[in-house]
Design a protein around this motif. Sequence first.
Motif, PDB file in Angstrom:
ATOM      1  N   VAL A 324       0.868  -1.101   0.138  1.00 49.15           N
ATOM      2  CA  VAL A 324      -0.009  -0.122   0.054  1.00 49.15           C
ATOM      3  C   VAL A 324       0.748   1.266  -0.138  1.00 49.15           C
ATOM      4  O   VAL A 324       2.058   1.241   0.647  1.00 49.15           O
ATOM      5  CB  VAL A 324      -1.057   0.117   1.263  1.00 49.15           C
ATOM      6  CG1 VAL A 324      -0.198  -0.125   2.624  1.00 49.15           C
ATOM      7  CG2 VAL A 324      -1.829   0.986   1.100  1.00 49.15           C
ATOM      8  N   THR A 325       0.549   2.303  -0.735  1.00 46.63           N
ATOM      9  CA  THR A 325       1.230   3.268  -0.597  1.00 46.63           C
ATOM     10  C   THR A 325       0.609   4.337   0.356  1.00 46.63           C
ATOM     11  O   THR A 325      -0.565   4.599   0.362  1.00 46.63           O
ATOM     12  CB  THR A 325       1.088   4.094  -2.219  1.00 46.63           C
ATOM     13  OG1 THR A 325       1.661   3.447  -3.180  1.00 46.63           O
ATOM     14  CG2 THR A 325       2.019   5.533  -1.985  1.00 46.63           C
ATOM     15  N   LEU A 326       1.567   4.931   1.241  1.00 49.62           N
ATOM     16  CA  LEU A 326       1.114   5.525   2.288  1.00 49.62           C
ATOM     17  C   LEU A 326       0.766   7.120   2.098  1.00 49.62           C
ATOM     18  O   LEU A 326       1.579   7.775   1.260  1.00 49.62           O
ATOM     19  CB  LEU A 326       2.057   5.436   3.579  1.00 49.62           C
ATOM     20  CG  LEU A 326       2.572   4.133   3.854  1.00 49.62           C
ATOM     21  CD1 LEU A 326       3.333   4.304   5.042  1.00 49.62           C
ATOM     22  CD2 LEU A 326       1.536   3.387   4.201  1.00 49.62           C
ATOM     23  N   GLU A 327      -0.352   7.560   2.506  1.00 51.99           N
ATOM     24  CA  GLU A 327      -0.586   8.936   2.187  1.00 51.99           C
ATOM     25  C   GLU A 327      -0.205   9.509   3.776  1.00 51.99           C
ATOM     26  O   GLU A 327      -0.842   9.425   4.928  1.00 51.99           O
ATOM     27  CB  GLU A 327      -2.120   9.164   2.348  1.00 51.99           C
ATOM     28  CG  GLU A 327      -2.690  10.288   2.389  1.00 51.99           C
ATOM     29  CD  GLU A 327      -4.210  10.363   2.319  1.00 51.99           C
ATOM     30  OE1 GLU A 327      -4.966  11.476   2.795  1.00 51.99           O
ATOM     31  OE2 GLU A 327      -4.950   9.548   2.107  1.00 51.99           O
ATOM     32  N   LEU A 328       1.045  10.234   3.776  1.00 46.91           N
ATOM     33  CA  LEU A 328       1.393  10.751   4.878  1.00 46.91           C
ATOM     34  C   LEU A 328       0.646  12.106   5.341  1.00 46.91           C
ATOM     35  O   LEU A 328       0.148  12.773   4.622  1.00 46.91           O
ATOM     36  CB  LEU A 328       2.824  11.085   4.593  1.00 46.91           C
ATOM     37  CG  LEU A 328       3.796   9.784   4.173  1.00 46.91           C
ATOM     38  CD1 LEU A 328       5.390  10.430   3.712  1.00 46.91           C
ATOM     39  CD2 LEU A 328       3.591   8.763   5.078  1.00 46.91           C
ATOM     40  N   PRO A 329       0.585  12.241   6.585  1.00 44.65           N
ATOM     41  CA  PRO A 329       1.083  11.563   7.617  1.00 44.65           C
ATOM     42  C   PRO A 329       0.175  10.128   7.760  1.00 44.65           C
ATOM     43  O   PRO A 329      -0.883  10.310   7.788  1.00 44.65           O
ATOM     44  CB  PRO A 329       1.195  12.408   8.889  1.00 44.65           C
ATOM     45  CG  PRO A 329      -0.068  13.383   8.849  1.00 44.65           C
ATOM     46  CD  PRO A 329       0.184  13.564   7.101  1.00 44.65           C
ATOM     47  N   THR A 330       0.829   9.193   8.407  1.00 46.47           N
ATOM     48  CA  THR A 330      -0.037   8.020   8.655  1.00 46.47           C
ATOM     49  C   THR A 330       0.482   7.285   9.613  1.00 46.47           C
ATOM     50  O   THR A 330       1.623   7.396  10.113  1.00 46.47           O
ATOM     51  CB  THR A 330       0.241   7.030   7.399  1.00 46.47           C
ATOM     52  OG1 THR A 330      -0.336   7.549   6.077  1.00 46.47           O
ATOM     53  CG2 THR A 330      -0.620   5.625   7.713  1.00 46.47           C
ATOM     54  N   ARG A 331      -0.299   6.408  10.516  1.00 52.81           N
ATOM     55  CA  ARG A 331       0.031   5.841  11.781  1.00 52.81           C
ATOM     56  C   ARG A 331      -0.552   4.370  11.542  1.00 52.81           C
ATOM     57  O   ARG A 331      -1.538   4.061  10.956  1.00 52.81           O
ATOM     58  CB  ARG A 331      -0.557   6.373  12.923  1.00 52.81           C
ATOM     59  CG  ARG A 331      -0.514   5.712  14.239  1.00 52.81           C
ATOM     60  CD  ARG A 331      -0.965   6.373  15.448  1.00 52.81           C
ATOM     61  NE  ARG A 331      -0.519   7.484  15.684  1.00 52.81           N
ATOM     62  CZ  ARG A 331      -0.412   8.416  16.914  1.00 52.81           C
ATOM     63  NH1 ARG A 331      -1.026   7.884  17.787  1.00 52.81           N
ATOM     64  NH2 ARG A 331       0.542   9.194  17.029  1.00 52.81           N
ATOM     65  N   LEU A 332       0.570   3.594  11.729  1.00 56.32           N
ATOM     66  CA  LEU A 332       0.289   2.059  12.059  1.00 56.32           C
ATOM     67  C   LEU A 332       0.521   1.572  13.234  1.00 56.32           C
ATOM     68  O   LEU A 332       1.206   1.773  13.969  1.00 56.32           O
ATOM     69  CB  LEU A 332       1.555   1.464  10.976  1.00 56.32           C
ATOM     70  CG  LEU A 332       1.554   0.214  10.943  1.00 56.32           C
ATOM     71  CD1 LEU A 332       0.582  -0.467   9.952  1.00 56.32           C
ATOM     72  CD2 LEU A 332       2.954  -0.549  10.270  1.00 56.32           C
ATOM     73  N   TYR A 333      -0.591   0.433  13.331  1.00 53.14           N
ATOM     74  CA  TYR A 333      -0.667  -0.142  14.666  1.00 53.14           C
ATOM     75  C   TYR A 333      -0.436  -1.638  14.379  1.00 53.14           C
ATOM     76  O   TYR A 333      -1.139  -2.440  13.561  1.00 53.14           O
ATOM     77  CB  TYR A 333      -2.195  -0.147  15.250  1.00 53.14           C
ATOM     78  CG  TYR A 333      -2.522   1.356  15.531  1.00 53.14           C
ATOM     79  CD1 TYR A 333      -2.126   1.925  16.859  1.00 53.14           C
ATOM     80  CD2 TYR A 333      -2.891   2.273  14.710  1.00 53.14           C
ATOM     81  CE1 TYR A 333      -2.623   3.246  17.491  1.00 53.14           C
ATOM     82  CE2 TYR A 333      -3.438   3.516  15.113  1.00 53.14           C
ATOM     83  CZ  TYR A 333      -3.299   4.077  16.284  1.00 53.14           C
ATOM     84  OH  TYR A 333      -3.594   5.218  16.716  1.00 53.14           O
TER      85      TYR A 333
END
Length: 397
Positions: A324-333
């Motif tokens: 997946v291409t991240l849309e910044l800012p992004t948070r991962l859990y």
Amino acid sequence: MPPEQTKADSALTQHAITVLLIDDQAMVAEAVRRMLASDEDIIFHYCQDPTKAVHVATEIGPTVILQDLVMPEIDGLTLVRFFRAHPRLRDVPLIVLSTKEEATTKAEAFALGANDYLVKLPDRIELIARIRYHSKAYINLLQRNEAYEALVKSQQILSAQIQRAAEYVTSLLPLPILDGAITTRWRFVPSAELGGDSFGYHWIDEDHFAIYLLDVCDHGVGPALLSVSALNVLRSQSLPNTDFRKPGRVLAALNDTFQMENQNDLYFTIWYGVFNRATGELKYASAGHPPALLVCASGEVAELKTPNIMIGGLPGVEYKSASVTLELPTRLYIYSDGVYEVRKPDGEMWTFDEFKGYLLDLQGAESEIDQLYDHVRRMNQGDTLEDDFSMLTANFR
């Protein structure tokens, strides 16, 4: 602990039937001795002075006491009180001997703690039967107490081992990253029995950042050691012929390395991801693990998971990955199932959707993991959870 000590601690003491007769009349003692003489497994002791009876009893450790009720110096019923007040003798079976069959005397003797009552001298067969009956019950009590003490000691040793193992696992976990384009936070709370959770993150090269969390089945030191072994392999990138920038390849190599038939039938689940900061792409693969949650700046939430079996189940498995291409800012859990598989006060299990909703309500708070843990602990109605609580977050800016 040396093997011979463990073996000795686990063996129960074989107690001999030991009779202590307390009677001021030597002729009675000789008669009882002769009654028991042919039974070689019965050890006979005699105390003629009732003032020394308690001391003698503590020295020899009888499995049954025969005691006269009418003696000089000390009344027989008073001596019964002494025996029942003594911490080492209070449970020893006590058969009182009397020359009379009196109901009131019997009642008083039983009220004070006597176990049996015989008119002396009793028939040999009856006497031996009662001695064996009461001794067997007392020996069973002694062995039960020994087994309980051994169990407590074993649990204390195991608890200390688990505590040391938990401290070792914690020492291997990476420090939080508080500054930069990627920041991380985490919380690891081992369960009382220590699950098999561990996690980590590191830069593979200047562009690729790896992040992962694994959970070994079962609890205890064994699963913890397997978890640490897998963690060290990932940290050192020591899997042969493996490109650690490709999650599917990493999981396949872990699977071939940690087959459960070679790991005491233990397997583990894992989520492994690699972020390319040059392209903004996050490649990931999971093996039987709960989905990672990706929360974009727009508020959109994605569950990142691939349909792969756990690590160690079957050799030669091809593991699928996704990206997946991240849309910044992004948070991962990323987390283990111990974070949400918790029983609520009403007896029902907290569902994954309930966990997800609660977490998203906290999303963005600096102490969100701590708040989540406090909530889970309150639901569990105890300080210790049944499984490890492991969660880490990564912020990509």
